[in-house]
Design an enzyme around this catalytic site. Structure first.
Site: not given
Ligand code: XUL
Ligand code: CO
Length: 448
Positions: A110, A113, A241, A277, A280, A305, A316, A318, A348
Site C-alpha cells: 500500500h 506502507d 479484492e 483472498e 475473505h 491473496d 479475518d 490472516d 496476505d
Molecule cells: C484486508 C486486505 C487488504 C488488501 C489490500 O482484509 O485483504 O490487505 O489485500 O488492501
Molecule cells: Co487481501
C-alpha cells in the site's frame, strides 16, 4: 539499519522433503518444472509489505510485540525522536533484504506502507515519491519485482465513512487523487497489477445510507481508474479484492459474484478482474475454490491473496497457509482455469502476536510457500492423470447432442410437448463425491 537485520540467514535454499533444516524449502523448488512452467512461474509468490514490515503485532487489546525498530517513534539508545522518512528507508532496506533472502520473485504494497503520511496531500506525495525512487533502486539491485501496488483508503480517520462511497464528495476527490498518484508509481515500478480493496466501501446502517447513490459513486470511481490506466499507458491488470464485511458491517464488493454483477452494471467487466483472498472467501461462507471457479467462469480471474482463516473465528485472521488438503482444491481450479497471467500469490498473512523472533518471518513464509508448492504438485498430478476431468466431462456428455437447447433453438413449449409424448423418466446417476474425494486424497498422499 545495515542490511543485516536477519544476520543468521543467507539465501533460503531448496533442500528437499528429507531436510530438517527449518531455514530451507522442502517443496518449493523455484526451477522445478510443473505443468510446463517452473514453480516460480506457476506460483508467482509475493511478500506483502504491510503485515511483514508495517505492522508491529498490536491488536485491539494490546500494544505491538514484534521487533520492528523502524515503527518506533523514539530511538531507545539515544532517546531522540526517529525521523519517519529515515525509518521508512530502513524499513525498505529490511524488506528487500527479506524478500531477496527468501527468494520470492515479487512484493506488493500500500502507498502508506512504504512512506509516511505527510501534513498535506502534497507532502504525502513527496514522501511517497522519494521512497518509490528508492524502491526502484532496490528492485534493480535485487531483481525483486512488484506484483501490485494499492492505495490505503481506509486507515486514516478522514476515511471513516469510506472513500469513493463517502457521502461527502471531498473524500471521493481525495481518494481519486491518492489512487491516481499510486497508479502512476505502480506503473513507474513496473507493477504487474493494480489492486483496489474496498477498505471502508460499505455501510454500518441503512438509517443513514443511500445505497444506490453509493454504488453509483463506486461505479464512477472504478471507471475513472480504468480511464486513468489507459491515459497513462499502464499495462497491468486492475483488480478488485472482494470481502463480505470487516471493517464495515456490509462491504459492497461482498464476493466474486457480487463484484461481477457490479462490473457488468457499470460496463467494466472487460476491464477489471478480481484478486481473491482465501480468508475473505471463507468469511463470505464460500470455499476458496468456489471463488476461483466463480472468477474463471465469469472471465474475471486475476490474482490470489493467499492465507487461511480459522474454523472457529469469524473474522479475518490472516494466518499463513499450512494445510495442503485445504489449498489443493483451490489450486486445482487455478490450473483448470489456465493459471496466472499477470497475477500471482501474495501472502496476505501475518505472524501471530507471540512470534517475536526475527526469523519467525522466514519460518512463516517458508511454511506458506512449501504448502502452496505441495498443493501445486498435487493439483498438477490430479489434472495430468485426468481421471477427475474425465469423470466431470462424463457427467455433461449428454449435452453434446443437445447443443440446440443452449443455442436458443428450442422453446419451453417444445420441450413440454416432447416430454408429453416421450414420457421418459430421466436416469439418475451417482455423483460419486466420496470416491472423488478419495482420489484427491491419494494424490495428496503421493506427492513427490
Ligand atoms: C484486508 C486486505 C487488504 C488488501 C489490500 O482484509 O485483504 O490487505 O489485500 O488492501
Ligand atoms: Co487481501
Amino acid at each position: 539499519m545495515s542490511s543485516d537485520f536477519f544476520p543468521d540467514v543467507e539465501q533460503i535454499p531448496y533442500e528437499g522433503p528429507d531436510s530438517d533444516n527449518p531455514l530451507a524449502f522442502r517443496w518449493y523448488d523455484a526451477d522445478r518444472l510443473v505443468g510446463g512452467k517452473t514453480m516460480a512461474e506457476q506460483l508467482r509468490f509475493a511478500v506483502s509489505y504491510w503485515h511483514s514490515f508495517a505492522s508491529d503485532g498490536s491488536d485491539i487489546f494490546g500494544a505491538g510485540t514484534l521487533d520492528r525498530p523502524w515503527l518506533e517513534s523514539i530511538d531507545p539508545t539515544t532517546n531522540s525522536a526517529i525521523d519517519p522518512m529515515e525509518a521508512a528507508k530502513e524499513k525498505m532496506s529490511v524488506a528487500f533484504e527479506f524478500v531477496s533472502k527468501l527468494g520470492a520473485p515479487f512484493y506488493c504494497f500500500h502507498d502508506r506502507d512504504i512512506a509516511p503520511e505527510g501534513a498535506t496531500f502534497a507532502e504525502s506525495c513527496r514522501n511517497f515519491d522519494e521512497l518509490v525512487e528508492l524502491a526502484a533502486d532496490h528492485q534493480e539491485r535485487t531483481g525483486v519485482e512488484l506484483l501490485w501496488g494499492t492505495a490505503n483508503l481506509f486507515s486514516h480517520p478522514r476515511f471513516q465513512a469510506g472513500a469513493a462511497t463517502n457521502p461527502d464528495p471531498d473524500l471521493f476527490k481525495y481518494a481519486a487523487a491518492q489512487v491516481a498518484h499510486c497508479m502512476n508509481a505502480t506503473k513507474q515500478l513496473g507493477g504487474a497489477n493494480y489492486v483496489l480493496w474496498g477498505g471502508r466501501e460499505g455501510y454500518e446502517t441503512l438509517l443513514n445510507t443511500d445505497m444506490g447513490q453509493e454504488l453509483d459513486q463506486l461505479g464512477r470511481f472504478f471507471s475513472m481508474v480504468v480511464e486513468h490506466k489507459h491515459a497513462i499507458g499502464f499495462e497491468g491488470a486492475i483488480l478488485i479484492e472482494p470481502k463480505p464485511f470487516e471493517p464495515t458491517k456490509h462491504q459492497y464488493d461482498f464476493d466474486v459474484s457480487a463484484v461481477h454483477a457490479f462490473l457488468q452494471k457499470y460496463d467494466l467487466a472487460d476491464e477489471v478482474k478480481v484478486n481473491i483472498e482465501v480468508n475473505h472467501a471463507t468469511l463470505a461462507s464460500h470455499d476458496f475454490q468456489h471463488e476461483i471457479a466463480a472468477a474463471f467462469a465469469a472471465g474475471i480471474f486475476g490474482s490470489i491473496d493467499t492465507n487461511a482463516g480459522d474454523d472457529r473465528l469469524g473474522w479475518d485472521v490472516d494466518r499463513f497457509p499450512v494445510s495442503v488438503e485445504q489449498m489443493t482444491p483451490g489450486v486445482v481450479e487455478l490450473l483448470r482455469g489456465g493459471g496466472f497471467t499477470t497475477g500471482g500469490m501474495n501472502f496476505d498473512a501475518k505472524l501471530r502476536r507471540q512470534s517475536t523472533d526475527r526469523n519467525d518471518l522466514f519460518y512463516a513464509h517458508i511454511g506458506g510457500m512449501d504448502t502452496m508448492a505441495r498443493a501445486l504438485l498435487a493439483a498438477d498430478a490430479i489434472l495430468s492423470e485426468g481421471e477427475l476431468d474425465r469423470r466431470r466431462d462424463d457427467r455433461y456428455a449428454g449435452w453434446q447432442s443437445e447443443q440446440r437447447i443452449l443455442d436458443g433453438r428450442v422453446t419451453l413449449q417444445e420441450l413440454h410437448d416432447a416430454q408429453l409424448t416421450s414420457g421418459d423418466e430421466p436416469k439418475r446417476v451417482s455423483g460419486s463425491q466420496e470416491e472423488l474425494e478419495n482420489l484427491v486424497a491419494r494424490y495428496i498422499e503421493r506427492i513427490k
